[in-house]
Enzyme design. Structure first.
Site, PDB file in Angstrom:
ATOM      1  N   TYR A   1       7.288  67.296  33.759  1.00  0.00           N
ATOM      2  CA  TYR A   1       7.319  65.847  34.009  1.00  0.00           C
ATOM      3  C   TYR A   1       7.133  65.115  32.694  1.00  0.00           C
ATOM      4  O   TYR A   1       6.287  65.475  31.867  1.00  0.00           O
ATOM      5  CB  TYR A   1       6.194  65.452  34.974  1.00  0.00           C
ATOM      6  CG  TYR A   1       6.032  63.959  35.148  1.00  0.00           C
ATOM      7  CD1 TYR A   1       6.706  63.284  36.165  1.00  0.00           C
ATOM      8  CD2 TYR A   1       5.219  63.223  34.284  1.00  0.00           C
ATOM      9  CE1 TYR A   1       6.570  61.903  36.324  1.00  0.00           C
ATOM     10  CE2 TYR A   1       5.075  61.842  34.438  1.00  0.00           C
ATOM     11  CZ  TYR A   1       5.763  61.197  35.457  1.00  0.00           C
ATOM     12  OH  TYR A   1       5.632  59.850  35.604  1.00  0.00           O
TER      13      TYR A   1
ATOM     14  N   GLU B   1      11.109  57.413  33.574  1.00  0.00           N
ATOM     15  CA  GLU B   1      10.416  58.565  34.157  1.00  0.00           C
ATOM     16  C   GLU B   1      11.427  59.677  34.429  1.00  0.00           C
ATOM     17  O   GLU B   1      12.416  59.454  35.130  1.00  0.00           O
ATOM     18  CB  GLU B   1       9.727  58.161  35.453  1.00  0.00           C
ATOM     19  CG  GLU B   1       8.935  59.286  36.112  1.00  0.00           C
ATOM     20  CD  GLU B   1       8.336  58.850  37.438  1.00  0.00           C
ATOM     21  OE1 GLU B   1       7.163  59.155  37.681  1.00  0.00           O
ATOM     22  OE2 GLU B   1       9.047  58.199  38.236  1.00  0.00           O
TER      23      GLU B   1
END
Length: 432
Positions: A153, A241
């Site tokens: 991530y 993101e």
């Protein structure tokens, strides 16, 4: 008093329509208000990333089955993924009105892509996040399917505590990052970025190492991080993101899925980006409200709420609910309102067939109550208002506003306070 179901629905709507949640110091969330979300389809976000040198899967976009078939052949990939392009999540488990199950399909045979696309395009896809009737699919993305050996991530976002952007990453990607932060906070890594200096090479390499990239992949991941920051600046993003930022068996670092949030205040210099906004899936009333800088969220009741300020709007919903009524909407005028906005707001409210009464609740701080009063009287006359109207005004220039309303000759019910206004609005419907 506990929040009513109505105000809870409004809060959910605000979170979905006009707020962005960002990670901060201890991985809690903070909300940054905005006018509305800029909605980009998956392929549009990937194209922006591609233009900044970020590695994404090879892909094409098609709006008809023959083009989808040709795109699959041009890819010349070992495996192809066909994705219906809608803004709602849960596409993979969705169902089409054509009977096809799943909005995401993998295949090693390019020749079946056209047939699959024919069962997607022009049909409605229903997922857990769409309305019951689903959303019509107008485009599909035909992309190269890549194996992922490891998922991480990575995000860049604005952090008020640091007065600028920060990088947040975790070696555990492909899952809910809030869950990782809650259960394994030691696996969340943060790097503060100097807005004047940008992402330093040592920072990018350190983040790549924290994400678990080793050997040549560490350098490759660091380069991708720096390019993502370039994109962040280039498009005036508030958040980029990537989940997952993946590693392939062939030794590639690829951004497989990304969300980009934009600063609405930068629209004046990001015309090309904001022109991509896909409003076809938005509620038409909310879209029309946004044109006039009004925040509108539809609810299930029959008393329309016309208020300035989100907190006051939710309190209004609660008081209506307390007295046995049901709010039909949340409509926030905000500050700096003009008469034209008041008029357009009334047009939106009266166009809703569910509305049987309108409650205006204005606390004039920044807002001039006289402007509201003039807008109300104009709207009542020109729109030939047919439903009861209850008005409660307080604050700036309120005496002049009350004079305008009382001398208008219109059947406007004045209220002394919010409680009185709610009672009168509910009573007006009861009498009908």
């Amino acid at each position: 008093m506990a929040a009513s179901m109505a105000s809870q629905a409004v809060a959910r709507g605000l979170r979905g329509a006009s707020a962005k949640y960002l990670f901060l110091d201890k991985f809690k969330c903070a909300r940054v208000s905005s006018r509305r979300w800029l909605n980009l389809q998956e392929y549009q976000s990937k194209k922006l990333m591609q233009e900044s040198g970020v590695t994404v899967q090879r892909f094409y976009v098609a709006d008809n089955p023959p083009d989808a078939l040709q795109a699959a052949k041009r890819l010349n990939a070992k495996e192809i993924v066909l994705k219906a392009q809608i803004l709602a999540g849960g596409r993979g488990k969705g169902v089409f009105s054509s009977g096809l199950k799943g909005g995401v399909h993998l295949t090693k045979d390019p020749s079946v892509v056209g047939e699959l696309a024919s069962k997607m395009l022009g049909y409605s896809l229903t997922t857990k996040q769409t309305p019951k009737e689903g959303v019509e699919v107008k485009t599909v993305m035909v992309a190269e399917a890549l194996d992922i050996t490891r998922e991480t991530y990575f995000a860049i976002l604005m952090d008020r505590a640091c007065n600028g952007p920060v990088m947040v990453g975790s070696p555990q990607g492909g899952m809910d990052i809030e869950e990782v932060a809650d259960k394994s906070p030691e696996l969340i890594f943060k790097e503060v970025i100097d807005i004047f200096e940008g992402v330093r090479d040592d920072q990018a390499l350190r983040m790549a190492a924290n994400l678990g990239f080793k050997g040549p992949l560490k350098r490759q991941a660091a380069d991708q991080i720096m390019r993502l920051y370039d994109l962040f600046l280039k498009v005036d993003a508030t958040q980029v993101e990537v989940n997952p930022l993946g590693e392939t068996p062939e030794g590639q670092v690829v951004c497989f899925d990304a969300k980009i949030s934009f600063d609405d205040n930068a629209e004046f210099r990001q015309k090309a980006v904001f022109a991509l906004d896909d409003m076809s899936e938005s509620d038409p009333t909310e879209t029309e409200a946004a044109k006039w800088d009004l925040k509108y969220i539809g609810l299930d009741g029959n008393i329309a709420c016309f208020v300035n300020g989100a907190g006051l709007a939710m309190a209004t919903c609660d008081i209506i609910d307390l007295h046995g009524g049901k709010p039909a909407n949340f409509l926030d005028l905000g500050g700096g309102v003009k008469e034209k906005q008041v008029y357009e707001a009334f047009k939106l409210l009266t166009a809703d067939p569910k509305v049987e009464a309108i409650l205006v609740n204005i606390f004039g701080g920044i807002v001039n109550c006289a402007i509201i009063a003039n807008g109300i009287t104009k709207a009542c006359r020109e729109l030939e208002l047919k439903v009861p109207l209850v008005v409660r005004l307080e604050g700036t220039n309120v005496q002049e506003a009350k004079r305008i309303l009382s001398e208008s000759g219109l059947p406007i019910v004045a209220a002394n306070d919010l409680d009185d206004a709610a009672k009168k609005a509910v009573a007006a419907i009861t009498r009908k």
